[in-house]
Design a protein around this motif. Structure first.
Motif, mmCIF file in Angstrom:
data_model
loop_
_atom_site.group_PDB
_atom_site.id
_atom_site.type_symbol
_atom_site.label_atom_id
_atom_site.label_comp_id
_atom_site.label_asym_id
_atom_site.label_seq_id
_atom_site.Cartn_x
_atom_site.Cartn_y
_atom_site.Cartn_z
ATOM 1 N N ARG A 173 0.816 -1.212 0.000
ATOM 2 C CA ARG A 173 0.000 0.000 0.000
ATOM 3 C C ARG A 173 0.849 1.261 0.000
ATOM 4 O O ARG A 173 0.416 2.303 -0.506
ATOM 5 C CB ARG A 173 -0.981 -0.002 1.175
ATOM 6 N N ASP A 335 -2.977 9.974 14.345
ATOM 7 C CA ASP A 335 -2.891 8.587 13.920
ATOM 8 C C ASP A 335 -1.488 8.280 13.407
ATOM 9 O O ASP A 335 -0.856 9.110 12.748
ATOM 10 C CB ASP A 335 -3.918 8.334 12.808
ATOM 11 N N VAL A 349 -2.077 7.085 4.635
ATOM 12 C CA VAL A 349 -1.650 5.701 4.505
ATOM 13 C C VAL A 349 -0.893 5.262 5.746
ATOM 14 O O VAL A 349 -0.114 6.026 6.320
ATOM 15 C CB VAL A 349 -0.769 5.515 3.238
ATOM 16 N N GLY A 352 -2.259 -0.293 8.047
ATOM 17 C CA GLY A 352 -3.575 -0.913 8.064
ATOM 18 C C GLY A 352 -4.543 -0.374 7.048
ATOM 19 O O GLY A 352 -5.577 -0.995 6.779
ATOM 20 N N LYS A 353 -4.245 0.799 6.459
ATOM 21 C CA LYS A 353 -5.237 1.396 5.557
ATOM 22 C C LYS A 353 -4.606 2.396 4.585
ATOM 23 O O LYS A 353 -3.509 2.925 4.824
ATOM 24 C CB LYS A 353 -6.318 2.106 6.381
ATOM 25 N N LEU A 354 -5.311 2.607 3.507
ATOM 26 C CA LEU A 354 -5.000 3.642 2.521
ATOM 27 C C LEU A 354 -6.329 4.295 2.209
ATOM 28 O O LEU A 354 -7.199 3.696 1.565
ATOM 29 C CB LEU A 354 -4.374 3.012 1.276
ATOM 30 N N THR A 355 -6.549 5.526 2.696
ATOM 31 C CA THR A 355 -7.875 6.130 2.656
ATOM 32 C C THR A 355 -7.816 7.560 2.136
ATOM 33 O O THR A 355 -6.802 8.242 2.229
ATOM 34 C CB THR A 355 -8.514 6.152 4.057
ATOM 35 N N GLU A 360 -10.548 6.376 -3.144
ATOM 36 C CA GLU A 360 -11.894 5.956 -3.551
ATOM 37 C C GLU A 360 -12.071 6.071 -5.059
ATOM 38 O O GLU A 360 -12.734 5.234 -5.687
ATOM 39 C CB GLU A 360 -12.937 6.813 -2.829
#
Length: 456
Positions: A173, A335, A349, A352-355, A360
């Motif tokens: 990611r 975070d 990023v 745990g996530k890429l937001t 999107e």
């Protein structure tokens, strides 16, 4: 795959002269058995086995055979030799003295997971002994140590991988994040924020007897001679069975004598990705400003005034002025991860996530084919060790090379120096020195304790 030739001090000097005269250097072994036979498994050894040492070893048994382990704690050494036997059926030799590993001609490469203050000495001596090297991050305790490692990599031709595994693993990611930036999905970058968590101080930690089986004097190695300290409370996880408050074991990360606190621990991961994304991994900032910070003990002239408590920062906000006057913010708040902000959008990023909206939008407007591979520079390896072994076979440097790592880590080192002295630092990224501040420049290096100098 073994390259049997070793570099002694005379070889090193001769190679330096030759490199200067010709403008290039050919490594100690232009061709290894691994190049003749790509399917041959290399022979590794691991130096430093607790926690991360076993983690990188266990990930690597798929690709390599392990002939030896070295650790100063006989209990840790014995436990990990047993784990290797259980995992692979292989029996490795165990040593307290890592130099016995370097003396062996049957070992192609070493994986180093000793505490940070040992990294440079072991790495340099391993390369001079003809070994390729994988060393955990952060690679160095000082900026000048990074320059020395770069010099020895160039002069010996060894292949050196730094353990900044976010460049390869974590479901790729972070590579996708950089691909988003390169494809213009957030426009021009305006700000990058690295959240790397705060830390806690400690109670007063008394000097006590050294635990049975631990060679404390050698563990200290290049660092100053001090008593072993610990409180009875034990730490959960991280291998277990170690004190929560100590100047050894896992907690050495909270002491400037052995590490760089959160700035060099998590910073070595997230500042690395941020610097890579900014295209600044061959340069660095021109200014580092400590906007705010908290130290757990009092300091004078950049040094803690007490020796019985953790001394690395607990909270901080640092601004590094990157090329193009783009601010890189390193903070203990928010975070854990990296926030990229540009003229057209922003995204976040972490492991745990890429937001974010640009992420999107990938559902209807995916990245061009091969965009992630272009960031990586070719097909993405399945893990960090696989990339290192591929580089060993090609005799090219891997994805986490020492030059890009050191340039990134210079930002973290400068942030720590700025905190210790409580002032802004101006940095010359070409000369790699602090401008107009002799006191601050004194922190670019350290003196090794007598008997633990680097053997050249």
């Amino acid at each position: 795959m073994t390259s049997k030739r070793k570099f002694n001090r005379r070889d090193f000097i001769q190679a330096t002269s030759a490199a200067t005269a010709t403008g290039f250097f050919m490594g100690t072994s232009a061709v290894s058995r691994g190049q003749d036979s790509p399917n041959e498994r290399p022979v590794f050894a691991t130096i430093g086995l607790r926690n991360q040492g076993w983690t990188i070893t266990s990930k690597s048994t798929k690709f390599a055979d392990f002939a030896a382990f070295a650790d100063l704690d006989e209990t840790v050494l014995g436990e990990n030799l047993a784990k290797l036997k259980e995992r692979t059926g292989q029996t490795a030799d165990g040593y307290a003295d890592y130099r016995k590993v370097l003396d062996r001609d049957d070992i192609d490469a070493v994986m180093i997971a000793a505490p940070d203050h040992w990294h440079t000495k072991i790495s340099v001596e391993a390369m001079l002994a003809g070994k390729d090297v994988y060393c955990e991050k952060p690679l160095t305790l000082t900026i000048d140590e990074g320059k020395l490692i770069e010099k020895v990599v160039k002069q010996t031709g060894r292949v050196f991988q730094v353990g900044t595994m976010q460049r390869t693993e974590c479901d790729h990611r972070f590579l996708k994040a950089i691909a988003l930036i390169r494809d213009g999905r957030i426009g021009e970058i305006r700000k990058v924020t690295c959240g790397i968590n705060g830390a806690t101080g400690s109670p007063v930690i008394p000097a006590i007897d050294v635990p049975k089986g631990l060679d404390w004097d050698t563990w200290l190695g290049p660092a100053p001679k001090v008593p072993y300290r610990a409180l009875p409370e034990m730490r959960e996880g991280y291998g277990g069975g170690v004190p929560l408050y100590t100047n050894c074991h896992y907690a050495w990360r909270n002491w400037y004598e052995y590490s760089g606190g959160q700035m060099n621990d998590w910073g070595a991961h997230h500042v690395d990705i941020a610097t890579w994304a900014l295209g600044a991994d061959a340069t660095g900032p021109n200014k580092v400003t400590p906007v705010s910070f908290s130290l757990p003990v009092d300091y004078k002239d950049g040094y803690p005034t007490v020796s019985d408590q953790y001394n690395s920062p607990t909270k901080f906000e640092i601004h590094a002025n990157m090329p193009g006057d783009i601010p890189l913010v390193i903070t203990s708040e928010g975070d854990n991860g990296i926030l990229f902000e540009g003229t057209k959008g922003r995204f976040f990023v972490n492991r745990g996530k890429l937001t974010g909206k640009p992420v999107e939008d990938l559902e209807t407007n995916p990245l061009p084919e091969g965009a992630v591979e272009a960031v990586y520079g070719g097909p993405v390896s399945e893990n960090h060790t696989a990339n290192w072994i591929a580089a060993m076979n090609s005799r090219e440097q891997p994805i986490s090379d020492v030059w890009s790592h050191n340039r990134m880590l210079e930002t973290c080192h400068l942030a720590n120096i700025a905190i210790r002295l409580g002032r802004e630092l101006k940095w010359d990224p070409t000369k790699r020195e602090i401008i107009g501040d002799d006191q601050a420049n004194a922190f670019l290096s350290r003196e090794s304790r007598k008997g633990f100098e680097i053997s050249m």
